[in-house]
Design a protein around this motif. Structure first.
Motif, mmCIF file in Angstrom:
data_model
loop_
_atom_site.group_PDB
_atom_site.id
_atom_site.type_symbol
_atom_site.label_atom_id
_atom_site.label_comp_id
_atom_site.label_asym_id
_atom_site.label_seq_id
_atom_site.Cartn_x
_atom_site.Cartn_y
_atom_site.Cartn_z
ATOM 1 N N GLU C 43 0.782 -1.127 -0.080
ATOM 2 C CA GLU C 43 0.159 -0.002 0.013
ATOM 3 C C GLU C 43 0.960 1.310 -0.078
ATOM 4 O O GLU C 43 1.995 1.075 -0.038
ATOM 5 C CB GLU C 43 -0.750 0.072 1.258
ATOM 6 C CG GLU C 43 -1.640 -1.391 1.323
ATOM 7 C CD GLU C 43 -2.668 -1.406 2.359
ATOM 8 O OE1 GLU C 43 -3.929 -0.890 2.249
ATOM 9 O OE2 GLU C 43 -2.267 -1.862 3.397
ATOM 10 N N SER C 44 0.013 2.393 0.051
ATOM 11 C CA SER C 44 1.053 3.781 0.220
ATOM 12 C C SER C 44 2.059 3.798 1.403
ATOM 13 O O SER C 44 1.650 3.230 2.268
ATOM 14 C CB SER C 44 0.274 4.770 0.252
ATOM 15 O OG SER C 44 -0.983 4.503 0.213
ATOM 16 N N HIS C 215 -0.658 -1.699 -6.798
ATOM 17 C CA HIS C 215 -1.347 -1.844 -5.199
ATOM 18 C C HIS C 215 -2.503 -2.848 -5.400
ATOM 19 O O HIS C 215 -3.196 -3.148 -4.576
ATOM 20 C CB HIS C 215 -1.900 -0.560 -4.770
ATOM 21 C CG HIS C 215 -2.900 0.217 -5.673
ATOM 22 N ND1 HIS C 215 -2.571 0.693 -6.703
ATOM 23 C CD2 HIS C 215 -4.137 0.016 -5.377
ATOM 24 C CE1 HIS C 215 -3.677 1.258 -7.319
ATOM 25 N NE2 HIS C 215 -4.739 0.829 -6.773
ATOM 26 N N LEU C 217 -4.253 -6.372 -5.908
ATOM 27 C CA LEU C 217 -3.718 -7.723 -5.790
ATOM 28 C C LEU C 217 -4.516 -8.442 -6.986
ATOM 29 O O LEU C 217 -3.780 -9.515 -7.260
ATOM 30 C CB LEU C 217 -4.569 -8.037 -4.475
ATOM 31 C CG LEU C 217 -3.917 -7.445 -3.116
ATOM 32 C CD1 LEU C 217 -4.808 -8.383 -1.973
ATOM 33 C CD2 LEU C 217 -2.639 -7.533 -2.930
ATOM 34 N N GLY C 218 -5.640 -8.184 -7.447
ATOM 35 C CA GLY C 218 -6.215 -9.049 -8.414
ATOM 36 C C GLY C 218 -5.169 -8.776 -9.620
ATOM 37 O O GLY C 218 -5.025 -9.938 -10.452
ATOM 38 N N THR C 219 -4.762 -7.597 -10.099
ATOM 39 C CA THR C 219 -3.949 -7.432 -11.319
ATOM 40 C C THR C 219 -2.624 -8.451 -11.293
ATOM 41 O O THR C 219 -2.107 -9.195 -12.028
ATOM 42 C CB THR C 219 -3.371 -6.084 -11.311
ATOM 43 O OG1 THR C 219 -4.754 -5.231 -11.326
ATOM 44 C CG2 THR C 219 -3.050 -5.794 -12.685
ATOM 45 N N LEU C 256 -5.301 -8.512 3.982
ATOM 46 C CA LEU C 256 -5.395 -7.496 2.638
ATOM 47 C C LEU C 256 -6.093 -8.327 1.969
ATOM 48 O O LEU C 256 -7.017 -7.820 1.075
ATOM 49 C CB LEU C 256 -4.007 -7.487 2.200
ATOM 50 C CG LEU C 256 -3.754 -6.191 1.115
ATOM 51 C CD1 LEU C 256 -3.954 -4.735 1.942
ATOM 52 C CD2 LEU C 256 -2.135 -6.213 0.993
ATOM 53 N N ILE C 257 -6.026 -9.613 1.827
ATOM 54 C CA ILE C 257 -6.841 -10.613 0.959
ATOM 55 C C ILE C 257 -8.563 -10.406 1.162
ATOM 56 O O ILE C 257 -9.368 -10.329 0.379
ATOM 57 C CB ILE C 257 -6.336 -11.893 0.867
ATOM 58 C CG1 ILE C 257 -4.938 -11.876 0.235
ATOM 59 C CG2 ILE C 257 -7.368 -12.845 0.102
ATOM 60 C CD1 ILE C 257 -4.294 -13.353 0.115
ATOM 61 N N CYS C 259 -9.831 -7.982 2.790
ATOM 62 C CA CYS C 259 -10.403 -6.842 2.356
ATOM 63 C C CYS C 259 -10.613 -6.466 0.836
ATOM 64 O O CYS C 259 -11.756 -6.154 0.495
ATOM 65 C CB CYS C 259 -9.247 -5.725 2.514
ATOM 66 S SG CYS C 259 -8.790 -5.076 4.240
ATOM 67 N N GLU C 260 -10.037 -7.428 0.121
ATOM 68 C CA GLU C 260 -10.257 -7.048 -1.252
ATOM 69 C C GLU C 260 -11.432 -8.319 -1.691
ATOM 70 O O GLU C 260 -12.166 -7.885 -2.502
ATOM 71 C CB GLU C 260 -8.841 -7.719 -1.912
ATOM 72 C CG GLU C 260 -9.075 -7.921 -3.451
ATOM 73 C CD GLU C 260 -8.275 -6.556 -4.228
ATOM 74 O OE1 GLU C 260 -7.820 -5.608 -3.627
ATOM 75 O OE2 GLU C 260 -8.731 -6.331 -5.445
ATOM 76 N N ARG C 271 -14.483 -5.470 5.614
ATOM 77 C CA ARG C 271 -13.367 -5.482 6.120
ATOM 78 C C ARG C 271 -12.463 -4.288 5.791
ATOM 79 O O ARG C 271 -12.367 -3.983 4.911
ATOM 80 C CB ARG C 271 -12.539 -6.706 5.742
ATOM 81 C CG ARG C 271 -13.504 -7.985 6.182
ATOM 82 C CD ARG C 271 -13.102 -8.355 7.264
ATOM 83 N NE ARG C 271 -13.824 -9.658 7.777
ATOM 84 C CZ ARG C 271 -13.251 -10.437 8.644
ATOM 85 N NH1 ARG C 271 -12.215 -10.085 9.246
ATOM 86 N NH2 ARG C 271 -13.703 -11.635 8.815
ATOM 87 N N SER C 272 -11.678 -4.052 6.867
ATOM 88 C CA SER C 272 -10.636 -3.010 6.906
ATOM 89 C C SER C 272 -9.495 -3.605 7.890
ATOM 90 O O SER C 272 -9.675 -4.504 8.459
ATOM 91 C CB SER C 272 -10.827 -1.797 7.155
ATOM 92 O OG SER C 272 -11.411 -1.534 8.413
ATOM 93 N N ILE C 273 -8.309 -2.800 7.645
ATOM 94 C CA ILE C 273 -7.279 -3.054 8.697
ATOM 95 C C ILE C 273 -7.148 -2.004 9.460
ATOM 96 O O ILE C 273 -6.815 -1.129 9.053
ATOM 97 C CB ILE C 273 -5.818 -3.368 7.968
ATOM 98 C CG1 ILE C 273 -5.922 -4.551 7.013
ATOM 99 C CG2 ILE C 273 -4.842 -3.763 8.987
ATOM 100 C CD1 ILE C 273 -4.743 -4.892 6.210
ATOM 101 N N ARG C 292 -1.016 -3.591 14.548
ATOM 102 C CA ARG C 292 -2.067 -3.565 13.781
ATOM 103 C C ARG C 292 -2.619 -5.316 13.635
ATOM 104 O O ARG C 292 -3.447 -5.601 13.175
ATOM 105 C CB ARG C 292 -2.032 -3.249 12.450
ATOM 106 C CG ARG C 292 -1.755 -1.825 12.520
ATOM 107 C CD ARG C 292 -1.537 -1.257 10.939
ATOM 108 N NE ARG C 292 -2.699 -0.983 10.314
ATOM 109 C CZ ARG C 292 -2.934 -0.823 8.943
ATOM 110 N NH1 ARG C 292 -1.737 -0.520 8.322
ATOM 111 N NH2 ARG C 292 -3.953 -0.679 8.505
#
Lengths: 284, 312, 322
Positions: C43-44, C215, C217-219, C256-257, C259-260, C271-273, C292
């Motif tokens: 991520e950023s 950033h 994940l799918g790509t 992360l997965i 969230c996606e 979902r979020s972190i 976290r």
């Protein structure tokens, strides 16, 4: 989009440059001379003392005296007052009206906008000094007329820059977002537009100060500016010039102060420009 | 739907100069619903959003909000309209006036609408915690905020006016995946507590799939398909919808269909193709598509599609 | 098996800022295998762009390497010198950025852009042969009517087409490593799909390694053979793409997965972190994700975890994952 910088940091940046520091000191000096002239001046500026004509600089007469025996130093101080009053009056009037007209032009329908631009171009196509000469010849010389006429010749300057800035800003998302909240009219102009176009306009104003000072001195030199016995740097130069064979001190000191003033305001204006908006710097 | 829609868009066209970017679009939005508007850049979705919020004039058609034609509003009604209909913009930081502190930005809607200052400011303070802002943000300038924080300020500025309907343009653009959920959850919470209706404009189909009830798909200034979100994603009827959905990159190998790779790019609205505007890129175009523009027809409950040969 | 094309060992990069040094990369070790498409996700603030700039030594003036080393084709950066870096940047590494306009000069035609690249690689080629190759490459990357459009300028092309031109330029340089930094982020999903298909097709002809930074994940999952996950300037997990997305071991990657992908139930909660990315001026002592992390134990806050193999076939820097 230029990021907001607190004023203190702008001045720190002007100070950080050698030329800016010289400019700032000179500007403060000239402004102090103008502000405190009545207290600093050792003599009344128009007090004639024929016995003391063409005195050389001495402890009593810091810069010597002129053809009527008036103290040159006192007259230079009061001349600074005239220069500063004219410069600030002219710049304030043309800055404010030019900005408002420029914004109006940018938002006006295309035909009105074109009319504004043509008027701007016509005024700007005459050299300020020539136009002022012509107008003073018609209206008669006085301090108020000089201020009004020079101010008008400077309006297109600010009008065109303001219009260009607004055009660049017009599609900014925050203006649309402000409209979505219900902001319109004067609030949109004064709260959202002007603060975001002010940087280049302030720079332009500071760069125009020395020009106005020179024009005022020029008009007074030609006898169509402020009326004698008021002491303008231009009239000092003229009087000194007429009696150059008797004494060169008046011309020397009046010319020196005028040069230092224009130099100071120019250096200060350039440093201010670099500090506020480095993008405006011309490529050397 | 038998209830009167909160927003009724009827054959609306929007143009920039002589460039028609939205062409005779009709769409109803029911109160309390979240509608997604998807499509590629250049499809006209943001222009439609701005037309609904009266930030862009329409050249044709009518938009009715709660039964009232918005074009008939007189000046004083327009300010009242702004209290009911709000828009959150795509680029959150640059949609906040750069020389104003957050405190002034939040106070602005109160002043503009002449709301009671003390009471409304207390509401803002109460709301700040809800949207995830704290008092320390008040004295900052917009460029000192993160994208997520700026978006929350923009949202709060709108909420002060207690709107009924909010257009959200790309609400998650530029946000990391790990915080997108927070913002979308916040929008959903606000919808429940404050009875909001949303139009969410996005090209992120993952977001649209997860937060909307209904989806409208736009292509080159027209709505080509409308449907209930789950069924539309499961069984897209318009070939364009199908290819959009198939193009979403996914980490789940089981969901990876053999992607329909759409040839070419969206054409300029200056010279839209004849017949169906999608036909030059359509994998199942036939002769009729080149000459005859398909009208949008009902295709089941809440479903309509503008295609001569729908795929489902 | 020959050694990897790029070997990064214990690399640290810091940026000097007004508030202090920002430790953008800390103890990063990774390999880029020859001929592979390697995905770099994060991520950023994860440090992925810093890494992209460190490989061709294009770090900005306020950045400095605080430790570790990079070897390119077996040669250490320390032994390379400025001439070596020039060779590296000019011939062996090519880059494609998110915004093609940063690399395309608006007043220079596409033909000159491509011609320059060919001339640098093959100085002996004649003008006509250069033109022939440029047209063939534009054609290859899917620019319709390549011969006519060769004389055009960047602004006459759409974003997707410009990105194709960037890829054409990169490939004409015949680099060993192609770094693509978020090349599809600004594009619509349909155009992104076209570019992904293009990149996948090209790998049959292009022998080099591709570092694909994204950033999304799918790509990355769809395109890449191997994936490196960065978090707050450290490598969290690496592994073969299929294994990583099916059986991620690191709690960050798992979160992360989720969230996606997770389709919310009736309550629509997404979902979020929770929490924020740590401040890299003063990074936390142990695992960067510990503050976290839902499964963090005491050791996570004191000791930096090292990458180690997990049962799922990936390598994760985590004390807890098995």
């Amino acid at each position: 989009m230029n990021i907001r910088r607190p004023a203190s940091s702008v001045f720190a940046q002007v100070w950080a440059r050698g030329a800016g520091r010289v400019g700032l000191v000179l500007v403060l000096l000239i402004v102090a001379m103008a502000l405190f002239a009545p207290w600093i001046a050792p003599y009344a500026p128009n007090k004639i003392n024929v016995a003391n004509r063409f005195a050389d600089p001495s402890g009593a007469f810091f810069m010597g005296t002129d053809h009527l025996g008036r103290d040159l130093f006192s007259r230079v101080l009061f001349g600074a007052q005239i220069a500063i009053v004219v410069a600030f009056a002219v710049i304030s009037i043309s800055l404010i009206s030019g900005t408002l007209l420029g914004i109006a032009a940018a938002y006006a329908p295309a035909r009105v906008e074109r009319f504004f631009l043509i008027v701007f171009d016509v005024i700007a196509s005459f050299p300020s000094l020539v136009l002022a000469l012509a107008m003073v010849a018609i209206l008669g010389p006085s301090l108020a007329n000089v201020i009004a006429i020079v101010a008008i010749t400077f309006i297109p300057h600010f009008g065109r820059v303001a219009r260009a800035q607004v055009l660049a800003l017009r599609n900014a998302p925050f203006l649309e977002a402000s409209r979505a909240i219900g902001v319109s009219g004067p609030r949109l102009v004064f709260v959202h537009i002007i603060p975001n176009i002010s940087g280049p306009l302030i720079v332009l104003a500071s760069m125009d100060v020395p020009v106005v000072i020179t024009i005022e001195a020029g008009l007074s030199f030609l006898g169509v500016g402020v009326r004698p016995p008021l002491a303008s740097w231009g009239t000092l130069l003229y009087d000194g010039y007429s009696y150059l064979t008797q004494s060169f001190w008046p011309v020397l000191f009046a010319g020196l102060v005028l040069s230092l003033a224009t130099l100071g305001f120019t250096l200060f204006g350039e440093a201010l420009r670099d500090a506020i908006d480095p993008k405006l710097r011309r490529i050397p | 739907m038998t209830v009167r829609p909160i927003v009724a868009i009827d054959r609306v066209s929007v143009a920039y100069g002589d460039l028609v970017v939205v062409h005779e679009v009709s769409l109803d939005i029911a109160a309390g619903e979240t509608v997604g508007l998807v499509g590629e850049s250049g499809s006209g979705k943001t222009s439609l959003g701005k037309a609904i919020t009266m930030l862009k004039d329409t050249i044709d058609g009518t938009i009715a909000f709660e039964g009232e034609d918005v074009r008939a509003l007189v000046a004083s009604d327009r300010l009242a309209f702004r209290r009911r209909v709000q828009m959150i913009f795509q680029d959150p930081v640059s949609s906040l006036s750069p020389r104003l502190k957050i405190r002034s930005l939040l106070a602005e809607p109160i002043e503009v609408h002449g709301l009671p200052f003390e009471a409304t400011w207390r509401q803002i303070e109460a709301l700040m915690a809800d949207v995830g802002l704290s008092a320390q943000h008040l004295d900052k300038y917009p460029h000192e905020l993160s994208g997520g924080q700026a978006r929350r300020v923009a949202l709060l500025r709108s909420l002060v006016l207690a709107p009924r309907f909010i257009v959200c343009d790309e609400p998650t653009a530029g946000l990391d995946v790990s915080v997108q959920g927070d913002l979308l959850n916040l929008l959903c919470d606000l919808q429940i507590t404050r009875g909001l209706t949303y139009l969410i404009i996005s090209h992120n189909l993952n977001v649209i799939r997860r937060v909307t009830d209904t989806v409208a798909v736009m292509y080159l200034g027209q709505i080509v398909e409308v449907g209930e979100t789950a069924t539309l994603f499961a069984r897209p009827a318009h070939p364009y919808t199908a290819s959009l959905i198939a193009a979403i990159p996914t980490i789940d190998p089981d969901r990876r269909r053999s992607p329909i790779v759409l040839a070419g790019e969206i054409p300029s609205p200056r010279k839209p193709p004849t017949g169906c505007r999608f036909h030059p890129r359509c994998p199942s175009a036939q002769a009729r598509c080149r000459t005859e523009a398909p009208a949008r027809r009902d295709a089941g409950p809440g479903r309509s599609v503008a295609c001569h040969f729908p795929v489902a | 098996m020959t050694a990897a094309l790029v070997e990064v060992r214990d690399l640290g990069v810091a940026f000097a800022t007004e508030r202090g040094d920002v430790h953008a990369l800390r103890h990063v070790s990774l390999d880029l295998a020859r001929g592979a498409i390697v995905g770099l996700v994060g991520e950023s603030g994860s440090g992925k762009s810093t890494l992209a700039l460190a490989l061709p030594m294009l770090l900005p003036a306020n950045a400095r390497v605080t430790g570790g080393e990079i070897r390119f084709d077996g040669v250490s950066f320390a032994a390379m010198g400025e001439r070596g870096f020039k060779e590296l940047r000019g011939r062996r590494i090519a880059m494609v950025f998110q915004d093609p306009m940063t690399s395309l000069n608006p007043v220079i035609s596409i033909a000159s852009h491509l011609g320059d690249v060919i001339a640098r690689r093959h100085p002996d080629l004649g003008r006509r042969e250069r033109k022939r190759r440029a047209i063939a490459m534009l054609d290859r990357v899917g620019i319709p009517d390549a011969e006519r459009r060769l004389g055009g300028f960047a602004h006459e092309f759409s974003g997707g087409m410009r990105q194709r031109i960037m890829i054409a330029m990169a490939l004409l340089a015949e680099p060993d490593l192609l770094i693509a930094d978020e090349p599809t982020t600004a594009l619509d999903v349909t155009i992104e799909r076209q570019i992904l298909v293009l990149l996948r097709d090209l790998r049959r002809e292009f022998a080099g390694t591709i570092l694909f930074i994204s950033h999304s994940l799918g790509t990355v999952a769809e395109l890449c053979d191997e994936v490196i996950v960065l978090y707050a300037g450290t490598v969290a997990e690496t592994g073969a793409s299929a294994a990583l997305f099916a059986r991620a071991g690191h709690p960050y990657m798992q979160a992360l997965i989720r969230c996606e992908t997770e389709v919310p139930g009736t309550d629509r909660r997404l979902r979020s972190i929770p929490g924020d990315v740590p401040d890299l001026i003063d990074p936390p002592g142990g695992c960067a994700f510990a503050p976290r992390c839902p499964v963090a134990v005491a050791a996570c806050r004191s000791a930096v975890p090292l990458l180690r193999p997990l049962a799922g076939g990936t390598h994760a820097a985590c004390h807890v994952a098995r």
